[in-house]
Design a protein around this motif. Structure first.
Motif, PDB file in Angstrom:
ATOM      1  N   GLY A  18       0.812  -1.212   0.000  1.00  0.00           N
ATOM      2  CA  GLY A  18       0.000   0.000   0.000  1.00  0.00           C
ATOM      3  C   GLY A  18       0.846   1.262   0.000  1.00  0.00           C
ATOM      4  N   LEU A  19       1.912   1.258   0.778  1.00  0.00           N
ATOM      5  CA  LEU A  19       2.793   2.427   0.861  1.00  0.00           C
ATOM      6  C   LEU A  19       3.550   2.641  -0.437  1.00  0.00           C
ATOM      7  CD1 LEU A  19       3.813   4.596   2.824  1.00  0.00           C
ATOM      8  CD2 LEU A  19       5.591   3.012   3.497  1.00  0.00           C
ATOM      9  N   ILE A  20       4.122   1.584  -0.981  1.00  0.00           N
ATOM     10  CA  ILE A  20       4.864   1.702  -2.241  1.00  0.00           C
ATOM     11  C   ILE A  20       3.919   2.052  -3.384  1.00  0.00           C
ATOM     12  CG2 ILE A  20       6.205   0.385  -3.931  1.00  0.00           C
ATOM     13  CD1 ILE A  20       7.475  -1.065  -1.511  1.00  0.00           C
ATOM     14  N   GLY A  21       2.722   1.458  -3.383  1.00  0.00           N
ATOM     15  CA  GLY A  21       1.743   1.802  -4.416  1.00  0.00           C
ATOM     16  C   GLY A  21       1.368   3.270  -4.374  1.00  0.00           C
ATOM     17  N   HIS A  37      -7.291  13.568   1.657  1.00  0.00           N
ATOM     18  CA  HIS A  37      -6.246  12.602   2.002  1.00  0.00           C
ATOM     19  C   HIS A  37      -6.695  11.819   3.229  1.00  0.00           C
ATOM     20  CE1 HIS A  37      -2.933  14.309  -0.448  1.00  0.00           C
ATOM     21  NE2 HIS A  37      -3.624  15.441  -0.299  1.00  0.00           N
ATOM     22  N   VAL A  38      -6.470  10.518   3.207  1.00  0.00           N
ATOM     23  CA  VAL A  38      -6.690   9.673   4.376  1.00  0.00           C
ATOM     24  C   VAL A  38      -5.368   8.970   4.646  1.00  0.00           C
ATOM     25  CG1 VAL A  38      -7.973   7.727   5.333  1.00  0.00           C
ATOM     26  CG2 VAL A  38      -9.115   9.349   3.836  1.00  0.00           C
ATOM     27  N   VAL A  76      -0.638  -2.130  20.835  1.00  0.00           N
ATOM     28  CA  VAL A  76      -0.969  -0.727  20.559  1.00  0.00           C
ATOM     29  C   VAL A  76       0.271   0.045  20.148  1.00  0.00           C
ATOM     30  CG1 VAL A  76      -1.863   1.388  21.576  1.00  0.00           C
ATOM     31  CG2 VAL A  76      -2.952  -0.775  22.106  1.00  0.00           C
ATOM     32  N   LYS A  77       1.373  -0.184  20.840  1.00  0.00           N
ATOM     33  CA  LYS A  77       2.606   0.554  20.566  1.00  0.00           C
ATOM     34  C   LYS A  77       3.135   0.250  19.159  1.00  0.00           C
ATOM     35  CE  LYS A  77       5.329   0.655  24.025  1.00  0.00           C
ATOM     36  NZ  LYS A  77       6.317   0.295  25.060  1.00  0.00           N
ATOM     37  N   ILE A  78       3.192  -1.011  18.800  1.00  0.00           N
ATOM     38  CA  ILE A  78       3.731  -1.392  17.490  1.00  0.00           C
ATOM     39  C   ILE A  78       2.793  -0.974  16.367  1.00  0.00           C
ATOM     40  CG2 ILE A  78       4.395  -3.357  16.053  1.00  0.00           C
ATOM     41  CD1 ILE A  78       5.419  -4.678  18.637  1.00  0.00           C
ATOM     42  N   THR A  79       1.500  -1.108  16.567  1.00  0.00           N
ATOM     43  CA  THR A  79       0.547  -0.669  15.557  1.00  0.00           C
ATOM     44  C   THR A  79       0.610   0.845  15.372  1.00  0.00           C
ATOM     45  OG1 THR A  79      -0.889  -2.519  16.148  1.00  0.00           O
ATOM     46  CG2 THR A  79      -1.869  -0.761  14.846  1.00  0.00           C
ATOM     47  N   SER A  80       0.808   1.576  16.458  1.00  0.00           N
ATOM     48  CA  SER A  80       0.940   3.036  16.362  1.00  0.00           C
ATOM     49  C   SER A  80       2.193   3.432  15.602  1.00  0.00           C
ATOM     50  CB  SER A  80       0.983   3.650  17.755  1.00  0.00           C
ATOM     51  OG  SER A  80      -0.193   3.372  18.456  1.00  0.00           O
ATOM     52  N   ILE A  87       1.881   7.209   7.675  1.00  0.00           N
ATOM     53  CA  ILE A  87       1.490   8.613   7.512  1.00  0.00           C
ATOM     54  C   ILE A  87       2.681   9.485   7.125  1.00  0.00           C
ATOM     55  CG2 ILE A  87       0.663  10.652   8.758  1.00  0.00           C
ATOM     56  CD1 ILE A  87      -1.144   8.761  10.353  1.00  0.00           C
ATOM     57  N   LEU A  88       3.836   9.270   7.751  1.00  0.00           N
ATOM     58  CA  LEU A  88       4.969  10.170   7.571  1.00  0.00           C
ATOM     59  C   LEU A  88       5.853   9.856   6.356  1.00  0.00           C
ATOM     60  CD1 LEU A  88       6.094  10.689  11.252  1.00  0.00           C
ATOM     61  CD2 LEU A  88       4.790  12.235   9.803  1.00  0.00           C
ATOM     62  N   ILE A  89       6.000   8.614   5.990  1.00  0.00           N
ATOM     63  CA  ILE A  89       6.921   8.264   4.895  1.00  0.00           C
ATOM     64  C   ILE A  89       6.539   8.941   3.578  1.00  0.00           C
ATOM     65  CG2 ILE A  89       7.711   6.348   3.436  1.00  0.00           C
ATOM     66  CD1 ILE A  89       7.984   4.701   6.013  1.00  0.00           C
ATOM     67  N   PRO A  90       5.275   8.941   3.136  1.00  0.00           N
ATOM     68  CA  PRO A  90       4.971   9.636   1.870  1.00  0.00           C
ATOM     69  C   PRO A  90       5.262  11.138   1.914  1.00  0.00           C
ATOM     70  CG  PRO A  90       3.181   8.170   2.430  1.00  0.00           C
ATOM     71  CD  PRO A  90       4.096   8.208   3.601  1.00  0.00           C
ATOM     72  N   GLN A  91       5.125  11.749   3.061  1.00  0.00           N
ATOM     73  CA  GLN A  91       5.398  13.176   3.156  1.00  0.00           C
ATOM     74  C   GLN A  91       6.892  13.472   3.163  1.00  0.00           C
ATOM     75  OE1 GLN A  91       3.253  14.631   6.532  1.00  0.00           O
ATOM     76  NE2 GLN A  91       1.278  14.117   5.646  1.00  0.00           N
TER      77      GLN A  91
END
Length: 93
Positions: A18-21, A37-38, A76-80, A87-91
């Motif tokens: 999803g991220l690479i796409g 944007h979502v 919760v920690k790993i999923t966060s 969220i941050l990598i594409p930006q």
């Protein structure tokens, strides 16, 4: 334990896909003038919805949904952390 590791690998593969796409489609110019944007994935503009963006979003959500089922501790920690990375990598790229 084997079942959980397979789910974890599937989850990481879906998140990566999803991220690479998202990054590839943005680079190729599929998302012209995005307005909605979502989690850093453009899904719509004034002309209509981006089908490629919706598919990338569905794949990413499926990966994020499966991730807690593969973890024994610190769900919760790993999923966060994975959510923040999505969220941050594409930006940053």
């Amino acid at each position: 334990m084997k079942k959980q590791s397979l789910i974890f690998i599937l989850s990481v593969c879906l998140l990566s896909l999803g991220l690479i796409g998202n990054l590839v489609f943005e680079t190729m110019g599929f998302f012209l003038n995005p307005t909605i944007h979502v989690i850093s994935i453009p899904i719509a503009s004034t002309e209509g919805y981006f089908i490629h963006g919706l598919i990338a979003l569905a794949i990413t959500f499926l990966g994020l949904f499966l991730l807690p089922f593969a973890l024994n501790r610190n769900k919760v920690k790993i999923t966060s952390v994975f959510l923040l990375a999505v969220i941050l990598i594409p930006q940053l790229v």
